[in-house]
Design an enzyme around this catalytic site. Structure first.
Site, mmCIF file in Angstrom:
data_model
loop_
_atom_site.group_PDB
_atom_site.id
_atom_site.type_symbol
_atom_site.label_atom_id
_atom_site.label_comp_id
_atom_site.label_asym_id
_atom_site.label_seq_id
_atom_site.Cartn_x
_atom_site.Cartn_y
_atom_site.Cartn_z
ATOM 1 N N GLY A 112 -0.576 -30.584 1.564
ATOM 2 C CA GLY A 112 0.265 -31.668 1.571
ATOM 3 C C GLY A 112 -0.520 -32.554 2.401
ATOM 4 N N ASN A 113 -0.009 -33.546 2.790
ATOM 5 C CA ASN A 113 -0.594 -34.802 3.621
ATOM 6 C C ASN A 113 0.414 -35.631 4.110
ATOM 7 O OD1 ASN A 113 0.068 -36.821 1.528
ATOM 8 N ND2 ASN A 113 -1.471 -35.635 0.301
ATOM 9 N N THR A 157 -9.374 -35.784 2.807
ATOM 10 C CA THR A 157 -9.579 -34.976 1.636
ATOM 11 C C THR A 157 -10.093 -33.552 2.025
ATOM 12 O OG1 THR A 157 -9.830 -34.940 -0.729
ATOM 13 C CG2 THR A 157 -11.543 -35.703 0.619
ATOM 14 N N GLY A 158 -9.503 -32.577 1.507
ATOM 15 C CA GLY A 158 -10.232 -31.238 1.710
ATOM 16 C C GLY A 158 -9.712 -30.504 3.038
ATOM 17 N N SER A 203 -6.424 -37.426 -1.435
ATOM 18 C CA SER A 203 -6.279 -37.781 -2.884
ATOM 19 C C SER A 203 -5.038 -38.774 -3.155
ATOM 20 C CB SER A 203 -6.675 -36.736 -3.842
ATOM 21 O OG SER A 203 -5.651 -35.850 -3.837
ATOM 22 N N GLU A 204 -4.035 -38.369 -2.484
ATOM 23 C CA GLU A 204 -2.706 -39.041 -2.550
ATOM 24 C C GLU A 204 -2.656 -40.209 -1.848
ATOM 25 O OE1 GLU A 204 -0.858 -38.205 -4.806
ATOM 26 O OE2 GLU A 204 -1.274 -36.420 -5.290
ATOM 27 N N HIS A 247 4.248 -35.816 3.028
ATOM 28 C CA HIS A 247 4.082 -35.274 1.613
ATOM 29 C C HIS A 247 3.806 -33.702 1.682
ATOM 30 C CE1 HIS A 247 3.312 -34.091 -2.351
ATOM 31 N NE2 HIS A 247 1.904 -34.060 -2.047
ATOM 32 N N HIS A 288 4.736 -29.423 0.340
ATOM 33 C CA HIS A 288 5.011 -28.572 -0.751
ATOM 34 C C HIS A 288 5.754 -27.370 -0.438
ATOM 35 C CE1 HIS A 288 1.669 -30.689 -3.206
ATOM 36 N NE2 HIS A 288 1.438 -30.933 -2.053
ATOM 37 N N HIS A 291 6.264 -30.171 -7.847
ATOM 38 C CA HIS A 291 5.112 -30.439 -7.017
ATOM 39 C C HIS A 291 5.380 -30.357 -5.410
ATOM 40 C CE1 HIS A 291 1.195 -32.021 -6.169
ATOM 41 N NE2 HIS A 291 1.906 -33.015 -5.272
#
Length: 187
Positions: A27-28, A42-43, A71-72, A91, A93, A154
Site C-alpha cells: 500500500g501507500n 515507489t518500491g 505509482s498511486e 491506501h 490491501h 484491490h
C-alpha cells in the site's frame, strides 16, 4: 516539519504491516502539508520503510525530492485536490476488505458502532488500472461522498485530518469487513 512527517509515515507504514493490513501488495500513505505531499516512494516496502523512502511532490504532481513517488500518487493528488479538508490518505490491501469486495457489489455494511460514527458508509468501486488517472478519478469521486472506499479486489483508501485518523478509519474498514465476511461464512 518534513522530518516529523517522514517519521510519522514510516511509523504508520510499519504499523500497517504489523497489523496485517498490507496483504498481497502493501500500500501507500501520504500526508499533505501546505502545497506539498509526502508519500511513500515507489518500491519501498511497508515494513522496512525509512525516511529516505518518502517522496515529496507538489500538489500539481511535480517531483520535489529525488525519490520517485508511489505509482498511486495520482490517486492521492486527486483526492487532495477535491477534498481540502483531507490532510492524510491511507491506501492499504487488507485481506478481509479485499475478500468482501469480491462478494458485495455496491457498499460494505457498516457493522460496529465506531464504524457507524466515523465512516457511516463504505462504498465499493470498480478497480481501474493501477496508477492511472482513471483510477484516481473513480476513487476521488467516491471519497467525495465517504471517508473510506474499497477498490474491488484491490484494497482500501481512507482519509482523515491526520495520518492517525486516516489509519484508524482503515482499521475500522477492515474490522467491518472481517465481521461481515465471518458472519456470511458461518451461515
Amino acid at each position: 516539519m518534513s522530518r516529523a512527517i517522514k517519521t510519522q509515515l514510516v511509523r504508520y507504514s510499519r504499523k500497517a504491516h504489523e497489523r496485517g493490513l498490507t496483504a498481497a501488495f502493501g500500500g501507500n500513505l501520504s500526508v499533505r502539508s501546505g502545497g506539498l505531499v509526502f508519500i511513500k516512494a515507489t518500491g519501498a516496502v511497508m515494513d522496512e520503510m525509512t525516511g529516505e523512502q518518502v517522496a515529496v511532490v507538489s500538489i500539481d504532481g511535480n517531483q520535489i525530492s529525488g525519490v520517485r513517488p508511489s505509482s498511486e500518487y495520482r490517486l492521492h493528488l486527486e483526492v487532495y485536490r477535491r477534498r481540502p479538508d483531507v490532510r492524510a490518505i491511507v491506501h492499504l490491501h487488507p485481506p478481509y476488505a479485499i475478500a468482501a469486495s469480491t462478494t458485495v457489489d455496491v457498499e460494505l455494511p457498516v457493522i460496529t458502532p465506531e464504524a457507524e460514527i466515523y465512516l457511516k458508509r463504505i462504498p465499493i468501486v470498480q478497480f481501474r488500472p493501477a496508477g492511472t488517472q482513471e483510477l484516481a478519478e473513480v476513487v476521488a469521486d467516491a471519497i467525495c461522498r465517504a471517508d473510506a472506499v474499497i477498490m474491488e479486489r484491490h484494497g482500501t483508501v481512507t482519509v482523515g485530518r491526520s495520518l492517525r485518523e486516516a489509519f484508524y478509519k482503515a482499521e475500522l474498514v477492515e474490522e467491518s469487513a472481517k465481521l461481515w465476511y465471518l458472519s456470511k461464512r458461518d451461515k
